[in-house]
Design a protein around this motif. Sequence first.
Motif, PDB file in Angstrom:
ATOM      1  N   ARG A  58      52.790  38.560  42.495  1.00 55.15           N
ATOM      2  CA  ARG A  58      52.825  37.550  40.998  1.00 55.15           C
ATOM      3  C   ARG A  58      50.889  37.154  41.336  1.00 55.15           C
ATOM      4  N   ARG A  59      50.987  37.562  39.776  1.00 55.88           N
ATOM      5  CA  ARG A  59      49.286  37.360  39.331  1.00 55.88           C
ATOM      6  C   ARG A  59      49.005  35.971  39.956  1.00 55.88           C
ATOM      7  N   ARG A  60      50.179  34.646  39.805  1.00 59.05           N
ATOM      8  CA  ARG A  60      49.986  33.300  40.684  1.00 59.05           C
ATOM      9  C   ARG A  60      48.745  33.242  42.091  1.00 59.05           C
ATOM     10  N   THR A  61      50.407  34.002  42.306  1.00 59.86           N
ATOM     11  CA  THR A  61      49.743  34.551  43.880  1.00 59.86           C
ATOM     12  C   THR A  61      47.671  34.957  43.882  1.00 59.86           C
ATOM     13  N   VAL A  62      47.297  35.819  43.584  1.00 59.88           N
ATOM     14  CA  VAL A  62      46.362  36.170  42.876  1.00 59.88           C
ATOM     15  C   VAL A  62      45.299  34.867  42.799  1.00 59.88           C
ATOM     16  N   GLU A  63      45.610  34.591  41.577  1.00 62.80           N
ATOM     17  CA  GLU A  63      44.992  33.611  41.126  1.00 62.80           C
ATOM     18  C   GLU A  63      44.465  32.535  42.273  1.00 62.80           C
ATOM     19  N   LYS A  64      45.784  32.097  43.260  1.00 64.52           N
ATOM     20  CA  LYS A  64      45.305  31.184  43.994  1.00 64.52           C
ATOM     21  C   LYS A  64      44.246  31.602  44.997  1.00 64.52           C
ATOM     22  N   VAL A  65      44.758  33.012  45.289  1.00 60.72           N
ATOM     23  CA  VAL A  65      43.885  34.019  47.005  1.00 60.72           C
ATOM     24  C   VAL A  65      42.691  33.401  45.944  1.00 60.72           C
ATOM     25  N   LEU A  66      41.954  34.346  45.310  1.00 59.74           N
ATOM     26  CA  LEU A  66      41.016  34.555  44.628  1.00 59.74           C
ATOM     27  C   LEU A  66      39.881  32.877  44.502  1.00 59.74           C
ATOM     28  N   ARG A  67      41.467  31.613  44.004  1.00 61.48           N
ATOM     29  CA  ARG A  67      40.246  30.153  43.968  1.00 61.48           C
ATOM     30  C   ARG A  67      39.997  29.940  45.302  1.00 61.48           C
ATOM     31  N   ASP A  68      40.483  30.188  46.221  1.00 65.74           N
ATOM     32  CA  ASP A  68      40.549  29.880  47.722  1.00 65.74           C
ATOM     33  C   ASP A  68      39.548  30.501  48.523  1.00 65.74           C
ATOM     34  N   LEU A  69      39.588  31.714  48.195  1.00 64.09           N
ATOM     35  CA  LEU A  69      38.250  32.976  48.458  1.00 64.09           C
ATOM     36  C   LEU A  69      36.835  31.851  47.892  1.00 64.09           C
ATOM     37  N   GLU A  70      36.842  31.685  46.699  1.00 60.74           N
ATOM     38  CA  GLU A  70      35.985  31.502  46.128  1.00 60.74           C
ATOM     39  C   GLU A  70      35.197  29.999  46.844  1.00 60.74           C
ATOM     40  N   GLN A  71      36.196  29.515  46.637  1.00 64.73           N
ATOM     41  CA  GLN A  71      35.686  27.529  47.221  1.00 64.73           C
ATOM     42  C   GLN A  71      35.429  27.577  48.884  1.00 64.73           C
ATOM     43  N   GLN A  72      35.698  29.562  49.512  1.00 64.61           N
ATOM     44  CA  GLN A  72      35.478  29.317  50.892  1.00 64.61           C
ATOM     45  C   GLN A  72      33.509  30.076  51.045  1.00 64.61           C
ATOM     46  N   GLY A  73      33.226  30.340  49.419  1.00 62.60           N
ATOM     47  CA  GLY A  73      31.895  31.164  49.112  1.00 62.60           C
ATOM     48  C   GLY A  73      31.992  32.576  49.771  1.00 62.60           C
ATOM     49  N   VAL A  74      32.888  32.635  49.626  1.00 62.60           N
ATOM     50  CA  VAL A  74      33.448  34.357  49.879  1.00 62.60           C
ATOM     51  C   VAL A  74      33.251  35.128  48.476  1.00 62.60           C
ATOM     52  N   LEU A  75      33.919  34.457  47.876  1.00 59.97           N
ATOM     53  CA  LEU A  75      32.966  35.760  46.523  1.00 59.97           C
ATOM     54  C   LEU A  75      33.102  34.531  45.163  1.00 59.97           C
ATOM     55  N   LEU A  76      32.527  35.128  43.986  1.00 59.96           N
ATOM     56  CA  LEU A  76      32.986  34.902  42.493  1.00 59.96           C
ATOM     57  C   LEU A  76      33.504  35.039  41.301  1.00 59.96           C
ATOM     58  N   ARG A  77      34.400  35.149  40.918  1.00 61.95           N
ATOM     59  CA  ARG A  77      34.890  35.158  40.224  1.00 61.95           C
ATOM     60  C   ARG A  77      34.624  35.160  38.766  1.00 61.95           C
ATOM     61  N   ARG A  78      34.287  36.821  38.060  1.00 63.99           N
ATOM     62  CA  ARG A  78      33.572  36.897  36.566  1.00 63.99           C
ATOM     63  C   ARG A  78      35.271  37.093  35.909  1.00 63.99           C
ATOM     64  N   TYR A  79      34.856  37.328  34.226  1.00 64.93           N
ATOM     65  CA  TYR A  79      35.839  38.304  33.533  1.00 64.93           C
ATOM     66  C   TYR A  79      36.088  39.611  34.435  1.00 64.93           C
ATOM     67  N   ARG A  80      37.109  40.065  34.158  1.00 58.80           N
ATOM     68  CA  ARG A  80      37.863  41.174  34.095  1.00 58.80           C
ATOM     69  C   ARG A  80      36.849  41.147  35.810  1.00 58.80           C
ATOM     70  N   GLN A  81      36.125  40.777  36.387  1.00 59.80           N
ATOM     71  CA  GLN A  81      35.334  41.156  37.950  1.00 59.80           C
ATOM     72  C   GLN A  81      35.152  40.373  38.723  1.00 59.80           C
ATOM     73  N   VAL A  82      35.168  40.977  40.100  1.00 59.04           N
ATOM     74  CA  VAL A  82      34.940  40.047  41.383  1.00 59.04           C
ATOM     75  C   VAL A  82      33.924  40.185  41.979  1.00 59.04           C
ATOM     76  N   VAL A  83      33.280  39.589  42.933  1.00 61.94           N
ATOM     77  CA  VAL A  83      32.210  39.686  43.043  1.00 61.94           C
ATOM     78  C   VAL A  83      31.549  39.054  44.653  1.00 61.94           C
ATOM     79  N   ILE A  84      32.413  40.293  45.603  1.00 60.59           N
ATOM     80  CA  ILE A  84      32.442  39.359  46.948  1.00 60.59           C
ATOM     81  C   ILE A  84      30.821  39.217  47.560  1.00 60.59           C
ATOM     82  N   THR A  85      30.418  38.224  47.452  1.00 64.14           N
ATOM     83  CA  THR A  85      28.962  37.455  48.094  1.00 64.14           C
ATOM     84  C   THR A  85      28.974  37.806  49.380  1.00 64.14           C
TER      85      THR A  85
END
Length: 97
Positions: A58-85
């Motif tokens: 589900r979309r909610r799962t994606v949002e949660k995983v992306l938020r968790d990865l962003e908090q861990q410093g693994v990625l940045l979220r942009r409009y329709r774009q994910v940047v793996i840092t």
Amino acid sequence: LHWADQRRLDNAQHPAPDRVRRVLLEVVRGCGIGDEDGNHRLGTPLSHDDLASLAGVRRRTVEKVLRDLEQQGVLLRRYRQVVITDLPQLQRITENP
């Protein structure tokens, strides 16, 4: 066909958050674009709905995983774009959840 088979295996064998991380890693490895800062863009604009569809979640799962990865410093979220840092960290998390 191989890719579709792998998606079915992932959906059967891995919990939803792992599948999202695996899709991110697979997309960045397959068509990611590196930049001078060592970051990796997915190479194609993917919405949360697109990622959810690819991972079979589900979309909610994606949002949660992306938020968790962003908090861990693994990625940045942009409009329709994910940047793996931190690609090595994403690989470690994905391979050893």
